[in-house]
Write a protein that holds these residues in place. Structure first.
Motif, PDB file in Angstrom:
ATOM      1  N   THR A   1      -2.289  33.333  19.397  1.00  0.00           N
ATOM      2  CA  THR A   1      -3.910  33.162  19.526  1.00  0.00           C
ATOM      3  C   THR A   1      -4.251  31.918  18.758  1.00  0.00           C
ATOM      4  N   MET A   2      -3.708  31.963  17.611  1.00  0.00           N
ATOM      5  CA  MET A   2      -4.131  30.795  16.661  1.00  0.00           C
ATOM      6  C   MET A   2      -3.510  29.393  17.190  1.00  0.00           C
ATOM      7  N   ALA A   3      -2.141  29.461  17.501  1.00  0.00           N
ATOM      8  CA  ALA A   3      -1.522  28.181  17.940  1.00  0.00           C
ATOM      9  C   ALA A   3      -2.058  27.831  19.396  1.00  0.00           C
ATOM     10  N   THR A   4      -2.603  28.591  20.088  1.00  0.00           N
ATOM     11  CA  THR A   4      -3.150  28.214  21.376  1.00  0.00           C
ATOM     12  C   THR A   4      -4.564  27.513  20.962  1.00  0.00           C
ATOM     13  N   ALA A   5      -5.255  28.362  20.165  1.00  0.00           N
ATOM     14  CA  ALA A   5      -6.564  27.729  19.880  1.00  0.00           C
ATOM     15  C   ALA A   5      -6.357  26.287  19.030  1.00  0.00           C
ATOM     16  N   VAL A   6      -5.585  26.049  18.466  1.00  0.00           N
ATOM     17  CA  VAL A   6      -5.532  24.896  17.720  1.00  0.00           C
ATOM     18  C   VAL A   6      -4.602  23.638  18.459  1.00  0.00           C
ATOM     19  N   HIS A   7      -3.689  24.063  19.063  1.00  0.00           N
ATOM     20  CA  HIS A   7      -2.676  23.123  19.727  1.00  0.00           C
ATOM     21  C   HIS A   7      -3.033  22.663  21.119  1.00  0.00           C
ATOM     22  N   VAL A   8      -3.706  23.986  21.606  1.00  0.00           N
ATOM     23  CA  VAL A   8      -3.999  23.589  23.033  1.00  0.00           C
ATOM     24  C   VAL A   8      -5.482  23.535  23.214  1.00  0.00           C
ATOM     25  N   PHE A   9      -6.265  24.244  22.695  1.00  0.00           N
ATOM     26  CA  PHE A   9      -7.649  24.003  22.939  1.00  0.00           C
ATOM     27  C   PHE A   9      -8.394  23.174  21.899  1.00  0.00           C
ATOM     28  N   LYS A  10      -7.438  22.679  20.964  1.00  0.00           N
ATOM     29  CA  LYS A  10      -7.737  21.663  19.648  1.00  0.00           C
ATOM     30  C   LYS A  10      -9.039  21.965  18.905  1.00  0.00           C
ATOM     31  N   LEU A  11      -9.151  23.460  18.854  1.00  0.00           N
ATOM     32  CA  LEU A  11     -10.140  23.904  17.798  1.00  0.00           C
ATOM     33  C   LEU A  11      -9.624  23.597  16.268  1.00  0.00           C
ATOM     34  N   GLU A  12      -9.678  22.270  16.013  1.00  0.00           N
ATOM     35  CA  GLU A  12      -8.814  21.827  14.699  1.00  0.00           C
ATOM     36  C   GLU A  12      -9.405  22.449  13.532  1.00  0.00           C
ATOM     37  N   ALA A  13     -10.744  22.786  13.423  1.00  0.00           N
ATOM     38  CA  ALA A  13     -11.342  23.536  12.333  1.00  0.00           C
ATOM     39  C   ALA A  13     -10.311  24.809  11.773  1.00  0.00           C
ATOM     40  N   TYR A  14      -9.683  25.211  12.597  1.00  0.00           N
ATOM     41  CA  TYR A  14      -8.905  26.495  12.298  1.00  0.00           C
ATOM     42  C   TYR A  14      -7.290  25.933  12.041  1.00  0.00           C
ATOM     43  N   ARG A  15      -6.944  24.710  11.999  1.00  0.00           N
ATOM     44  CA  ARG A  15      -5.673  24.495  11.827  1.00  0.00           C
ATOM     45  C   ARG A  15      -5.097  25.017  10.430  1.00  0.00           C
ATOM     46  N   PRO A  16      -5.858  25.275   9.214  1.00  0.00           N
ATOM     47  CA  PRO A  16      -5.555  25.723   8.051  1.00  0.00           C
ATOM     48  C   PRO A  16      -5.034  27.377   8.237  1.00  0.00           C
ATOM     49  N   LEU A  17      -5.276  28.002   9.165  1.00  0.00           N
ATOM     50  CA  LEU A  17      -4.934  29.154   9.619  1.00  0.00           C
ATOM     51  C   LEU A  17      -3.722  29.541  10.365  1.00  0.00           C
ATOM     52  N   VAL A  18      -3.389  28.029  11.069  1.00  0.00           N
ATOM     53  CA  VAL A  18      -2.222  28.171  11.837  1.00  0.00           C
ATOM     54  C   VAL A  18      -0.867  28.821  11.324  1.00  0.00           C
ATOM     55  N   ARG A  19      -0.433  27.943  10.346  1.00  0.00           N
ATOM     56  CA  ARG A  19       0.797  28.076   9.690  1.00  0.00           C
ATOM     57  C   ARG A  19       0.960  29.552   9.287  1.00  0.00           C
ATOM     58  N   PRO A  20       0.008  29.980   8.269  1.00  0.00           N
ATOM     59  CA  PRO A  20       0.192  31.347   8.129  1.00  0.00           C
ATOM     60  C   PRO A  20       0.124  32.380   9.024  1.00  0.00           C
ATOM     61  N   ALA A  21      -0.450  31.903  10.331  1.00  0.00           N
ATOM     62  CA  ALA A  21      -0.460  33.117  11.440  1.00  0.00           C
ATOM     63  C   ALA A  21       0.887  33.065  11.957  1.00  0.00           C
ATOM     64  N   ILE A  22       1.545  31.718  12.285  1.00  0.00           N
ATOM     65  CA  ILE A  22       2.775  31.609  12.814  1.00  0.00           C
ATOM     66  C   ILE A  22       3.836  32.274  12.100  1.00  0.00           C
ATOM     67  N   LEU A  23       3.729  32.002  10.672  1.00  0.00           N
ATOM     68  CA  LEU A  23       4.749  33.005   9.774  1.00  0.00           C
ATOM     69  C   LEU A  23       4.652  34.222   9.856  1.00  0.00           C
TER      70      LEU A  23
END
Lengths: 412, 52
Positions: free
Chosen positions: A96-118
């Motif tokens: 959900t987070m990777a798609t929001a940031v990398h695909v839909f470019k919701l850049e504001a959520y980038r700080p949450l991507v790595r913890p979510a991926i981990l």
């Protein structure tokens, strides 16, 4: 031999051990590092690890009978219901987070991507560990990959998807590993392929989250009619999105407190992101609620609502789906962050409850021989969750997960 | 017309009740979704449109 400080220790060792000291021992000498491991949390989890290892030994040497209440009538128990079904749903924060940031470019959520991926990567990794406990003979785990290809089995699809998705998640997380290794070339390559891995991972998630629901499509007679529906795969997929978003809210809250010296965003920014996630999770839960009603209407199973299991079903979709949907929206509209966090916790309980209902409570409901997990099954599940938490902590303490590495902060 | 009536008669009262309940719930949800606005813009960067 004791060293008075780290410089003396480094001088005494070969240059190649500096990396070990800096990156693994976090710049401490071995004795100092071992001393730093004596914390209240570590002391509290030690008995869990010791008993868990003993039960693991017992399960793999004496078989399922020594540690579980599984029978031929109930071959799938808590390890499938909690460790696998719930584990995969709760690891959905990654896609959900990777798609929001990398695909839909919701850049504001980038700080949450790595913890979510981990969290997602470790979640899937320990799903596989839990599956090994259930299946036994872990060396045969790769069999569906080439030796025994069951093209007509949903389990074959799930096996391939989980294996491929684990790879995708590792690729998505690998820029952090490259930064940890100070390998700029490797990082450049991993960043380049991360978008492709995200898109491929999204496709895999869509399919295998729903495929776990599809496992139960072949058992209409075994599953209570209110939980059984031809739309089970859709239920599993939609609910995984809500579970993923809720896990990100809970995980970011806990990380912000437990690793406050390592987080890269302020509390105010985290609060804003939490409210944004709540506004996203609310319609997902409401849609899930509507789909559940359509599922009952489709099977015309309304009369089952007024039975003991029917009341339990209404409690599940009322208290843990509809109520959180409203609470999320209310919390986002009134900017009530504690309410949103409480709702995230409630939603996680609801999704786990749903998976346990499908796999255990409402399953084989007509049989006199009902399955109740043995204490050792519950303990091994707690053991696996503890291992996940310890691994997460180990990685976060060493790699740039909760904040950008200063050396790469200007790059994407 | 007969088919419609036949369908309406075949629907049980509990189904009507749940359908009405769902419509009321949806309207409540929609009212909450559209009525109150957050006191501050939630997160910068969500929209590509410039904020004035």
């Amino acid at each position: 031999m004791a060293y008075s400080d780290i410089r003396e220790y480094r001088t005494a060792r070969q240059p190649s051990t500096n990396w070990l000291i800096d990156q693994i021992l976090m710049g401490k000498s071995l004795p100092a590092y071992l001393r730093s491991l004596i914390t209240p949390f570590n002391i509290a989890v030690t008995p869990i690890l010791v008993v868990g290892m003993y039960l693991t030994f017992l399960r793999f040497t004496q078989g399922l009978e020594s540690t579980t209440n599984l029978t031929n009538n109930n071959p799938w128990g808590l390890w499938i219901g909690f460790d696998v079904l719930s584990g995969v749903a709760l690891a959905a924060g990654c896609y959900t987070m990777a798609t929001a940031v990398h695909v839909f470019k919701l850049e504001a959520y980038r700080p949450l991507v790595r913890p979510a991926i981990l969290t997602g990567f470790l979640g899937y990794l320990f799903v596989v560990v839990g599956l090994c406990f259930d299946l036994g003979r872990p060396w045969r785990l790769p069999f569906p990959m080439g030796v025994s290809m069951g093209f007509t089995s949903v389990m074959f699809l799930v096996a391939w998807h989980v294996a491929l998705y684990l790879g995708c998640q590792f690729v998505e997380f690998s820029p952090a590993v490259a930064e940890w290794l100070h390998n700029k070339k490797l990082r450049r390559w991993t960043v380049r392929i991360a978008l492709g891995a995200t898109i491929f991972g999204l496709m895999l998630s869509t399919l295998h989250q729903s495929a776990l629901g599809a496992l139960y499509l072949v058992m209409p007679g075994k599953l209570f009619p209110l939980w059984y529906s031809p739309m089970l795969p859709i239920f599993f997929f939609i609910s995984s999105m809500a579970a993923g978003l809720s896990v990100v809210i809970v995980e970011s809250t806990i990380s912000h407190r437990a690793f406050h010296d390592k987080v890269g965003i302020s509390k105010e920014k985290l609060d804003n992101l939490t409210l944004g996630l709540a506004r996203a999770a609310s319609p997902v839960l409401f849609t899930y609620f509507a789909f559940k009603l359509v599922g009952i209407a489709d099977g015309r199973n309304w009369e089952y609502l007024f039975t003991p299991l029917g009341y339990w079903f209404m409690a599940e979709i009322g208290l843990f789906v509809l109520v959180p949907s409203f609470l999320y929206l209310w919390g986002a509209q009134t900017r009530n962050v504690p309410l949103v966090r409480l709702t995230a916790f409630l939603t996680i309980i609801g999704i786990v409850l749903n998976r346990l209902n499908v796999s255990l409570i409402a399953f084989n409901w007509q049989l006199a021989d009902r399955y109740v997990p043995r204490w050792s099954e519950i303990f091994i599940s707690i053991f696996i969750v503890t291992l996940l938490i310890l691994t997460y902590r180990w990685v976060v303490n060493r790699m740039p997960v909760l904040r950008d590495d200063p050396g790469y902060s200007s790059e994407s | 017309m007969d088919t419609l009536l036949e369908f309406l008669y075949s629907v049980k009262s509990v189904e009507y009740l749940i359908a009405i309940g769902f419509i009321v719930t949806f309207l409540l949800y929609w009212r909450l979704w559209t009525a109150a606005k957050p006191a501050e813009p939630p997160v910068q960067g969500l929209s590509k449109k410039p904020r004035h």
